[in-house]
Enzyme design. Structure first.
Site, PDB file in Angstrom:
ATOM      1  N   LYS A  56      71.551  42.983  82.619  1.00 55.70           N
ATOM      2  CA  LYS A  56      71.072  43.086  81.240  1.00 55.70           C
ATOM      3  C   LYS A  56      70.839  41.725  80.577  1.00 55.70           C
ATOM      4  O   LYS A  56      70.066  41.623  79.616  1.00 55.70           O
ATOM      5  CB  LYS A  56      72.060  43.901  80.408  1.00 55.70           C
ATOM      6  CG  LYS A  56      72.015  45.401  80.662  1.00 55.70           C
ATOM      7  CD  LYS A  56      70.780  46.030  80.051  1.00 55.70           C
ATOM      8  CE  LYS A  56      70.853  47.542  80.059  1.00 55.70           C
ATOM      9  NZ  LYS A  56      69.671  48.156  79.414  1.00 55.70           N
ATOM     10  N   SER A 104      73.812  47.104  89.968  1.00 52.02           N
ATOM     11  CA  SER A 104      73.335  46.668  88.648  1.00 52.02           C
ATOM     12  C   SER A 104      74.423  46.267  87.671  1.00 52.02           C
ATOM     13  O   SER A 104      74.133  45.648  86.647  1.00 52.02           O
ATOM     14  CB  SER A 104      72.476  47.772  88.019  1.00 52.02           C
ATOM     15  OG  SER A 104      73.232  48.960  87.875  1.00 52.02           O
TER      16      SER A 104
END
Length: 612
Positions: free
Chosen positions: A156, A410
């Protein structure tokens, strides 16, 4: 696929009230309207900044609210069923090779934006590693892109910094704001610290302490408001308008998408030789849209496949319906991708470029978390292991051998409390444990007969209690390390001996709640059974009881903590038919997510008296 009538989503605006901590931490707690007196609507919000004494902020004004969003079709996640590993929502583009319009709106702009991104001021180029054990087990070259090694343990940071680095000095001076309960918050906070601007991060009051403390440690001001992400976002957008800050969205912005697209650029650069597919976790769609926008431009033969939890499949359903939809409810176990509505721009790009979606169960996600731990001694968060679970299911379903597949680890911001659930379900997801129920006649010798029929299967859990009111007893048990043939043979032995046996392994209601109930079935008049998600904070239970009791009798209650996602609570309540509308109205006003289990066949089989 069934869908409810089209309605506009509800928007809930929070009212701020002061909750100042004595330790001086930079945090504000804001409560939703139901918990604040109407006379407090104009009360000031007090925020505590990292570098100065507390300052009073002007009241937020309701007339600053953004225009009402376009009405979206509302659907339930369960309306889309598919075998684990099979591709769903494959776009019908009318192009022979299955690739969308590579020269569509913004195609070259996205490619250029990815190539010129400044994310490496703060982000790392993460390694693309071979998962040796998974590769050997599946017979493929199984690669993992290690985004969990970023400074904030998640990809992110890329999108947040890429957008913020393009802001003018005037915008940076006014500061930024975002709403997030997870990794996006840390990405914005670190980006703001790097760029020297003030950041306000709005998070739901249910956010675990470890997460908002991590954001504060990066120098941002944390505001806790509302019980849900929607309430937090409403507050953030109102405050953004009032203070002139720049709102940093989690996924639906070209600069965010381009920043995430640098993951795809690195994969292409790091890959040696052909690759069958890149598997990407999907929440709002920013990561997969960015990767697809780059990879399909430079390596159009590579498949881009999204992976979603089967109970949080907003992108798959949107692609199936040909338009963005809103989920009626969303599973929160993989909270990093628990999104009810995907982005407008991310949906457009996915419809044009993505090759389909694979849906996986919670058990499969847990198994992949365990796989990654066994590979690298690293613990991924559920959303972080999502694409690994999807890739493995895909390889098994299609019998893929000798090909190269790429997955993305992720994120690794795992809440420690959730590890208990992961350990319980990991063996189920890897088919190392099965959960079953068998009905035994209440007669001497039946237990011994049952044990003989189990044979050499290893029993890992067993629950039984004598039922003096019934002719048969319910036995709940688990068996370890098995093959499908072995399990099928055991069930067949039971059935041939007139012992009804049910495989509960794929039923979440049974695994979360019913496996803990013993003592037989009951006849309860007018009983409704619902699953509620209780926010993990003090007062939640009393709020529930104040709304429903003593108006109606509670006939069943089982609490199941799930770490930061809230408590999974199974509730039975006796509601006469004439009171059902009132009950639903009160349940709606609680603000807790809930769903009926009245049509769950396992509930009727295990708890409901067949005479009812």
């Amino acid at each position: 696929m069934a869908a409810a009538a089209t309605t506009a989503p509800k928007v809930s605006i929070s009212v701020a009230s002061l909750n100042r901590r004595s330790d001086g931490a930079h945090r504000v707690r804001c409560w939703p309207p139901s918990r604040v007196a109407a006379s407090a609507a104009a009360a000031a919000t007090t925020s505590m900044t990292a570098a100065s004494s507390p300052e009073a902020a002007a009241p937020l004004k309701a007339d600053l609210a953004p225009a009402a969003p376009v009405a979206l079709m509302r659907v339930v996640p369960e309306s889309l069923k598919a075998a684990s590993g099979s591709l769903v929502a494959v776009p019908g583009r009318g192009v022979e090779d299955g690739v969308g319009d590579l020269d569509g709106p913004g195609a070259m702009e996205y490619l250029t934006a990815v190539l010129t991104s400044k994310v490496y001021d703060v982000a790392l180029e993460t390694p693309l590693e071979n998962a040796t054990k998974l590769s050997n087990r599946l017979g493929v070259n199984f690669l993992v892109k290690r985004e969990d090694k970023q400074p904030v343990f998640s990809f992110k940071i890329r999108g947040a910094y890429n957008m913020m680095a393009k802001l003018s000095q005037e915008q940076l001076k006014k500061g930024v704001i975002c709403s997030s309960a997870g990794n996006h918050a840390q990405g914005v906070a670190l980006s703001a610290k790097t760029l020297g601007c003030d950041a306000v991060i709005v998070m739901p009051v249910t956010t675990p302490e470890i997460k908002w403390q991590s954001v504060e440690a990066l120098g941002a001001t944390v505001v806790l408001t509302g019980d849900s992400y929607d309430e937090a976002q409403s507050y953030a957008k109102l405050r953004c308008e009032q203070e002139g800050r720049t709102f940093i969205p989690p996924f639906d912005h070209p600069d965010i998408i381009a920043g995430q697209g640098t993951v795809g650029m690195e994969i292409v650069r790091q890959l040696k030789g052909p690759v069958h597919a890149i598997f990407v976790p999907v929440g709002g769609g920013g990561l997969i849209a960015g990767i697809a926008a780059y990879v399909k431009r430079v390596r159009p033969e590579v498949k881009i496949i999204g992976v979603e939890p089967s109970d949080a499949n907003a992108m798959a359903l949107s692609l199936c319906h040909g338009q963005r939809v809103m989920l009626e409810h969303v599973g929160g176990f993989a909270d990093g991708v628990a999104v009810k509505v995907v982005g407008e721009e991310t949906f457009r790009l996915c419809r044009e470029l993505v090759d389909g979606i694979v849906m996986v169960s919670r058990d499969a996600i847990c198994a992949s978390i365990k796989d990654m731990f066994e590979e690298e001694r690293n613990i991924l968060e559920p959303a972080g292991a999502l694409s690994l679970a999807g890739a493995e299911a895909y390889c098994r379903y299609y019998g893929l051998k000798g090909e190269t597949v790429v997955t993305i680890a992720s994120g690794a911001n795992m809440n420690f409390d959730r590890l208990r659930i992961v350990t319980e379900l990991a063996d189920v997801g890897r088919k190392r444990e099965a959960v079953l129920a068998t009905f035994l006649p209440e007669e001497q010798g039946s237990f011994k007969k049952f044990a003989e029929l189990v044979g050499r299967m290893n029993i890992t859990e067993f629950k039984y209690r004598y039922d003096s009111n019934g002719r048969e007893a319910l036995v709940m048990y688990s068996v370890g390390i098995y093959t499908d043939d072995e399990l099928g043979a055991m069930v067949e032995r039971m059935e041939s001996s007139n012992l009804k046996t049910v495989n509960l392994t794929d039923n979440d209601l049974a695994k979360d709640h019913l496996r803990y109930f013993i003592g037989g079935r009951s006849e309860v008049k007018d009983e409704l059974v619902y699953r509620f998600i209780f926010p993990e904070r003090p007062g939640t239970l009393m709020k529930f009881l104040d709304a429903l009791s003593p108006r109606w009798n509670i006939s069943l209650f089982h609490y199941r903590a799930q770490g930061e996602t809230g408590a999974n609570v199974l509730v039975g309540i006796q509601v006469p038919p004439e009171d059902v509308d009132e009950f639903r109205s009160r349940a709606d006003n609680l603000g807790y997510e809930y769903m009926s289990e009245m049509n769950n066949e396992i509930y009727h089989l295990l708890l409901r008296n067949p005479k009812v």
